[in-house]
Scaffold this motif. Structure first.
Motif, short mmCIF file in Angstrom:
data_model
loop_
_atom_site.label_atom_id
_atom_site.label_comp_id
_atom_site.label_asym_id
_atom_site.label_seq_id
_atom_site.Cartn_x
_atom_site.Cartn_y
_atom_site.Cartn_z
N ASP A 56 0.82 -1.21 0.00
CA ASP A 56 0.00 0.00 0.00
C ASP A 56 0.86 1.26 0.00
N GLU A 57 1.91 1.27 0.82
CA GLU A 57 2.75 2.46 0.86
C GLU A 57 3.48 2.66 -0.46
N LEU A 58 3.95 1.58 -1.06
CA LEU A 58 4.64 1.70 -2.34
C LEU A 58 3.72 2.27 -3.41
N ILE A 59 2.45 1.85 -3.41
CA ILE A 59 1.48 2.37 -4.37
C ILE A 59 1.28 3.87 -4.16
N SER A 60 1.21 4.29 -2.91
CA SER A 60 1.07 5.72 -2.61
C SER A 60 2.31 6.50 -3.03
N LEU A 61 3.49 5.94 -2.79
CA LEU A 61 4.72 6.62 -3.16
C LEU A 61 4.85 6.75 -4.67
N LEU A 62 4.39 5.75 -5.40
CA LEU A 62 4.41 5.84 -6.86
C LEU A 62 3.53 6.97 -7.36
N ALA A 63 2.33 7.10 -6.78
CA ALA A 63 1.43 8.18 -7.16
C ALA A 63 2.07 9.54 -6.85
N MET B 186 -6.63 -0.06 -4.02
CA MET B 186 -5.66 0.97 -3.66
C MET B 186 -5.06 1.67 -4.88
N TYR B 187 -5.13 1.07 -6.06
CA TYR B 187 -4.63 1.78 -7.25
C TYR B 187 -5.45 3.05 -7.47
N ALA B 188 -6.78 2.90 -7.43
CA ALA B 188 -7.65 4.05 -7.62
C ALA B 188 -7.60 5.00 -6.43
N MET B 189 -7.59 4.45 -5.22
CA MET B 189 -7.61 5.29 -4.03
C MET B 189 -6.35 6.14 -3.92
N SER B 190 -5.20 5.56 -4.22
CA SER B 190 -3.95 6.33 -4.14
C SER B 190 -3.94 7.45 -5.18
N ALA B 191 -4.50 7.16 -6.37
CA ALA B 191 -4.58 8.21 -7.39
C ALA B 191 -5.46 9.35 -6.92
N GLN B 192 -6.62 9.02 -6.37
CA GLN B 192 -7.55 10.06 -5.91
C GLN B 192 -6.93 10.89 -4.79
N LEU B 193 -6.29 10.25 -3.85
CA LEU B 193 -5.70 10.97 -2.73
C LEU B 193 -4.58 11.91 -3.19
N TYR C 68 7.91 -4.76 -1.15
CA TYR C 68 9.13 -4.31 -1.83
C TYR C 68 8.88 -4.19 -3.32
N MET C 69 9.69 -3.32 -3.93
CA MET C 69 9.55 -3.03 -5.36
C MET C 69 10.92 -3.13 -6.01
N VAL C 70 10.95 -3.76 -7.17
CA VAL C 70 12.19 -4.04 -7.89
C VAL C 70 12.13 -3.36 -9.24
N GLY C 71 13.26 -2.82 -9.69
CA GLY C 71 13.29 -2.22 -11.01
C GLY C 71 14.65 -1.65 -11.34
N PRO C 72 14.76 -0.99 -12.49
CA PRO C 72 16.03 -0.36 -12.87
C PRO C 72 16.48 0.63 -11.79
#
Length: 361
Positions: A93-100, A119-126, A233-237
């Motif tokens: 949930d926190e990672l989704i918020s941080l991405l937004a 949470m995808y939609a909720m984080s966008a709205q917030l 956790y989130m993984v990427g470049p």
């Protein structure tokens, strides 16, 4: 006696006041099969060992380098390709918020299939971002033409693809996923693949991050067996992770979260055996559902099963009256009409749930 509204409420955003908080059902006195939790606890010997470790932590100090130890352990566990980075969140949930927050450019949009994780939609709205939900097909598959049209028209900053999806529990067609990744990359947006239920899926998209510079992969230890620990956790470049990590609050992972996660990874075979039991229980549930008149179920690659019944409210309340709490998702989206989401529990819990379902139809 009536009380006048608190004038300080005028300082709270109107859209926030119109929202509903994330609801957690009251499960007291009920068999809790509504939240896709691992039903197995730690064996007593490991409980004592973990307790001693947590008791020895320096709780008077801010979290330190132990977080880097955890990142290395998670990278090894998830087989993260060399040269890619990992960041930690207080649950996904926190990672989704941080991405937004990190992608909050003027006019930015987030796109995801619906029904999906709320949470995808909720984080966008917030965050004040626009959210575009693209309906799945009637069989809960990705509507590829509609998804491609949304990518072309809305040019989303983030495209979320849950693999498997919640609440439908299915994996997407990998060829479709690849085409969506290519389309999103062509217009310069990010793809976030959410693998929260990977322990039960048997498949992963982690190889895609090595082939695409715009793909991030997100996982959580909640379904691994640590829902109470709150560790995602989130993984990427490295270049992308470094920028998103700048909006992460300092010390967002406590020493207790961190040590619990490290301990669990050191005993990963215990949790892997639990996941195997859950997968076996899922297969037995699907077989039992096939013999229930009036019940339709869909294939599952997660630790939940989506079913459609003649009257979801009546069946949900009937199961609750019989001591079993599941999730009534019938109002989440029109495609989910009369659907319930069943969490896979222990063998005894599954038997109790199936009996309550049959008696409540």
């Amino acid at each position: 006696m009536t009380t006048s509204p608190n004038p300080a409420l005028r300082r709270i955003r109107a859209d926030v006041q119109s929202m509903h908080a994330y609801a957690v059902q009251d499960a007291r006195g009920l068999l809790k099969l509504d939240a896709m939790e691992n039903p197995y606890g730690l064996p007593p010997g490991l409980q004592a060992e973990l307790g001693a470790r947590l008791g020895a932590l320096a709780l008077n100090r801010y979290p330190g380098d132990r977080g880097n130890d955890l990142k290395r352990a998670l990278a090894a566990h998830a087989q993260v390709p060399a040269g890619f980075e990992l960041m930690l969140g207080n649950g996904s949930d926190e990672l989704i918020s941080l991405l937004a927050m990190a992608c909050d450019l003027p006019g930015a949009t987030i796109v995801a299939p619906v029904p999906g994780f709320v949470m995808y939609a909720m984080s966008a709205q917030l965050q004040g971002l626009r959210f575009v939900g693209v309906p799945l097909t009637a069989d809960f598959e990705l509507d590829e033409p509609a998804m491609l049209a949304a990518i072309a028209q809305d040019k989303p900053a983030i495209l979320y693809l849950a693999y498997p999806n919640n609440p439908t529990a299915n994996l997407w067609d990998e060829a479709v996923v690849d085409r969506l990744i290519a389309a999103q990359g062509a217009q310069g947006g990010l793809v976030v693949i959410d693998e929260a239920y990977q322990p039960f899926a048997g498949k992963s998209c982690i190889g895609k991050i090595a082939r695409h510079g715009h793909v991030l992969l997100m996982r959580t230890l909640s379904k691994f067996g640590l829902a109470g620990v709150r560790l995602g956790y989130m993984v990427g470049p490295a270049s992308l992770i470094a920028e998103i990590d700048k909006v992460r609050p300092p010390y967002n992972i406590s020493v207790l979260n961190c040590e619990c996660a490290l301990f669990a990874l050191e005993h990963a075979q215990v949790f892997e055996a639990q996941a195997a039991e859950i997968r076996a229980g899922r297969a037995r549930i699907l077989t039992a559902l096939s013999g229930m008149p009036g019940v339709r179920h869909w294939p599952s690659d997660a630790n939940m099963v989506l079913v459609r019944v003649p009257d979801a409210t009546k069946t949900f309340e009937g199961m609750k009256a019989r001591g079993v709490l599941v999730k009534n998702v019938s109002k989440m989206h029109p495609l989910l009409a009369n659907c319930l989401r069943l969490t896979v529990g222990t063998a005894d819990e599954n038997a109790q749930m199936l009996a309550a379902l049959e008696a409540s139809l």
